[in-house]
Motif scaffolding. Structure first.
Motif, mmCIF file in Angstrom:
data_model
loop_
_atom_site.group_PDB
_atom_site.id
_atom_site.type_symbol
_atom_site.label_atom_id
_atom_site.label_comp_id
_atom_site.label_asym_id
_atom_site.label_seq_id
_atom_site.Cartn_x
_atom_site.Cartn_y
_atom_site.Cartn_z
ATOM 1 N N ASP A 86 -25.651 16.438 18.912
ATOM 2 C CA ASP A 86 -24.737 15.219 19.240
ATOM 3 C C ASP A 86 -23.374 15.534 20.159
ATOM 4 N N LEU A 114 -28.026 19.017 14.179
ATOM 5 C CA LEU A 114 -27.937 17.761 14.783
ATOM 6 C C LEU A 114 -26.596 17.335 15.048
ATOM 7 N N LEU A 171 -34.410 18.373 20.610
ATOM 8 C CA LEU A 171 -35.440 17.877 19.658
ATOM 9 C C LEU A 171 -36.496 18.819 19.340
ATOM 10 N N SER A 227 -31.322 11.666 11.871
ATOM 11 C CA SER A 227 -30.160 11.996 11.364
ATOM 12 C C SER A 227 -29.855 11.244 10.114
ATOM 13 N N GLN A 254 -24.518 16.964 23.627
ATOM 14 C CA GLN A 254 -24.971 15.692 24.441
ATOM 15 C C GLN A 254 -23.957 14.673 24.956
ATOM 16 N N ASP A 311 -33.021 8.478 21.992
ATOM 17 C CA ASP A 311 -31.631 8.333 21.260
ATOM 18 C C ASP A 311 -32.062 7.503 20.087
ATOM 19 N N PHE A 348 -33.322 10.306 17.431
ATOM 20 C CA PHE A 348 -32.319 10.835 16.928
ATOM 21 C C PHE A 348 -31.555 10.311 15.884
ATOM 22 N N LEU A 402 -31.540 15.817 25.495
ATOM 23 C CA LEU A 402 -31.800 15.314 24.169
ATOM 24 C C LEU A 402 -33.445 15.536 23.579
ATOM 25 N N GLN A 403 -34.196 15.227 24.435
ATOM 26 C CA GLN A 403 -35.702 15.592 24.055
ATOM 27 C C GLN A 403 -36.024 17.077 23.891
#
Length: 235
Positions: A212, A208, A228, A164, A215, A157, A160, A224-225
């Motif tokens: 977001d 991105l 990314l 961003s 998620q 998190d 990210f 999320l991992q």
């Protein structure tokens, strides 16, 4: 009094949330004040007021040092500093007065709060190294290895959020926007922006935003991992 500060705002926010929950579990009254809404009169009233139901009170003041320089800000800091000795105790294991900041406070800033305890939440050095190299032609497998080290130390998190922010800075540099900060940082961002076309940065920014959205709405089975990882591999 406890001061929670540092660049790793997710960890510091988690600590604040845990303390507030502990206070509520102990049936304590939690009074929260945002720096941008605070005035000397309201702060004085907050310190002087007693709980409506006779229970002990925990005071949380957030983002005071995010305020622009002003006489009012200086006065608020001075008023809090003068109250440190009155709020040295803990109630049910929770500090009676908590100051939460979304930035790192310098020793000079901390000194104004005398004997208050401070807990700094730092991010790993590898995170900034990775962000500085974002978009470079480095080996993808090596980038992923570093990425997974960051997951372990800082969490996906926070990565990210920082990525961003980095992309927004690169877009601003590419579009000749106004960048603020230390001159060497501005120079570094502008140099890094040369590795991207404007269209590519806009594409990454869109990716991105989509990550977001997915998620937050649980509209993807990927963590999320994983998202990314795929983003880095697509560069």
């Amino acid at each position: 009094m406890l001061i929670l500060h540092g660049e790793h705002t997710i960890k510091s926010r988690d600590k604040l949330t845990a303390l507030v929950q502990a206070a509520r579990d102990a049936q304590l009254d939690v009074v929260r004040r945002l720096g941008k809404e605070l005035t000397p009169a309201l702060l004085e009233e907050t310190f002087a007021a007693t709980s409506l139901f006779g229970t002990d009170k925990i005071i949380v003041i957030e983002e005071l040092h995010s305020l622009p320089k002003s006489a009012k800000k200086d006065q608020l800091i001075e008023m809090i500093g003068a109250q440190v000795e009155n709020f040295e105790q803990t109630i049910a294991g929770v500090p009676a007065l908590i100051l939460w900041e979304k930035r790192q406070l310098t020793p000079t800033m901390l000194k104004k709060f005398g004997t208050a305890k401070a807990e700094e939440f730092k991010s790993s050095s590898i995170l900034f190294k990775w962000l500085d190299g974002f978009g470079s032609s480095r080996d993808k497998s090596h980038q992923l290895q570093e990425l997974h080290q960051i997951y372990e130390q800082d969490g996906a998190d926070f990565l990210f959020a920082m990525l961003s922010r980095q992309v927004r800075l690169l877009l601003s540099a590419k579009d000749d926007g106004q960048l603020t900060g230390a001159p060497f940082m501005v120079t570094k961002i502008k140099k890094q922006a040369h590795a991207f076309s404007l269209d590519k940065l806009l594409q990454i920014h869109s990716q991105l935003l989509e990550i977001d959205r997915q998620q937050k709405t649980s509209s993807t089975r990927l963590t999320l991992q994983q998202q990314l990882d795929l983003l880095v591999l697509s560069l």
